[in-house]
Design an enzyme around this catalytic site. Structure first.
Site, short mmCIF file in Angstrom:
data_model
loop_
_atom_site.label_atom_id
_atom_site.label_comp_id
_atom_site.label_asym_id
_atom_site.label_seq_id
_atom_site.Cartn_x
_atom_site.Cartn_y
_atom_site.Cartn_z
N PHE A 137 44.95 -30.31 -15.19
CA PHE A 137 44.29 -29.82 -16.39
C PHE A 137 43.46 -30.91 -17.08
CE2 PHE A 137 48.32 -27.60 -15.73
CZ PHE A 137 47.85 -26.32 -15.51
N SER B 275 52.38 -31.86 -13.23
CA SER B 275 51.13 -31.14 -12.95
C SER B 275 50.00 -31.42 -13.92
CB SER B 275 51.43 -29.63 -12.96
OG SER B 275 52.15 -29.26 -14.12
N GLU B 276 50.16 -32.33 -14.87
CA GLU B 276 49.18 -32.50 -15.94
C GLU B 276 47.76 -32.80 -15.46
OE1 GLU B 276 53.13 -33.15 -17.98
OE2 GLU B 276 52.25 -33.51 -16.00
N ALA B 277 47.63 -33.62 -14.40
CA ALA B 277 46.29 -34.01 -13.95
C ALA B 277 45.45 -32.81 -13.52
CB ALA B 277 46.39 -35.03 -12.81
#
Length: 259
Positions: free
Chosen positions: A135, A131-133
């Site tokens: 943020f 899920s990093e993208a």
């Protein structure tokens, strides 16, 4: 205590921040690194289970930690990222077989932890997302582990879309190797650990070291020589002699814990 360690032939490393779904910060990263390093050196430990307290395996990076990182210097961020990378390496390079016991969510770095373990068993309720993208960052440190687990195109798809996938899809793409009903998760992990205890500990260490050097592709002269050198060395060990003697005598090998 952010990480709880239970020692034994099957050791358990439990992430213990259930109030934040076992999101990790600097303290938990350090504690996980310390736990796996210590267990790797303990001859009484044969298998290590990584698990999360409460309803979730791990929601990945603590957002307050990430917010601090966004306002810190690049040098601070580099040292911080190196600590995270070192912790994942301590799990992946551990000479003992490792099992991820996954329930609830595994998000971001939680997916990295799943992929750093040798075997991952998930409850049917488990959800996964790189899920990093979302943020404005990227799954850099966990990227190699995810790519090794599911292949480059699936890893790229997960990272670009940040899609949340269920346990069955995670099984289909190789992110986990087994999915069971949630109330059967502990039994499945225990059964896998029991299977692992049958193998010789030195043989399992050698398997992990050898397989870490192998890549999918042509079997070159160098690869053939590596495998020949490895088996010729291991066949002459005390453990190998005990394994063959036990098999021929129809008795358990001396490394198998007595019931």
């Amino acid at each position: 205590m952010t990480v709880v360690v239970e020692r034994g032939a099957v050791a358990r490393v439990r992430m213990n921040r259930p109030e934040v779904f076992n999101a990790f910060d600097e303290a938990m990263i350090a504690a996980l690194h310390e736990a796996f390093t210590a267990l790797a050196e303990d001859p009484a430990v044969r298998v290590i289970v990584l698990e999360g307290a409460g309803k979730a395996f791990s929601a990945g990076a603590d957002l307050q930690w990430m917010q601090r990182a966004s306002t810190a210097s690049q040098e601070w961020n580099l040292q911080d990222a190196r600590r995270f990378a070192g912790m994942l390496a301590a799990i992946q390079q551990c000479p003992k077989p490792t099992i991820a016991r996954v329930q609830g969510v595994a998000l971001g770095g939680g997916v990295g932890l799943t992929c750093a373990c040798d075997i991952a068993i998930a409850g049917e309720d488990a959800k996964f997302a790189v899920s990093e993208a979302k943020f404005g960052i990227l799954p850099a440190v966990i990227g190699p582990y995810v790519t090794n687990a599911v292949g480059k195109r699936q890893a790229l798809r997960l990272a670009l879309t940040t899609s949340r996938i269920g346990a069955q899809e995670a099984l289909d793409i190789g992110l986990v190797q087994k999915v069971v009903p949630l109330d059967g998760l502990d039994s499945a992990v225990d059964a896998m650990a029991a299977e692992l205890l049958v193998g010789g500990p030195n043989a399992q260490r050698e398997i992990k070291q050898l397989f870490a050097q192998l890549e999918v592709g042509p079997i070159t002269d160098e690869v053939r020589e590596l495998t020949a050198q490895t088996i010729s060395r291991v066949r002459s060990t005390d453990e190998a002699r005990e394994g063959f003697e036990a098999f021929l005598a129809k008795r358990p090998a001396n490394w198998i814990p007595k019931a």
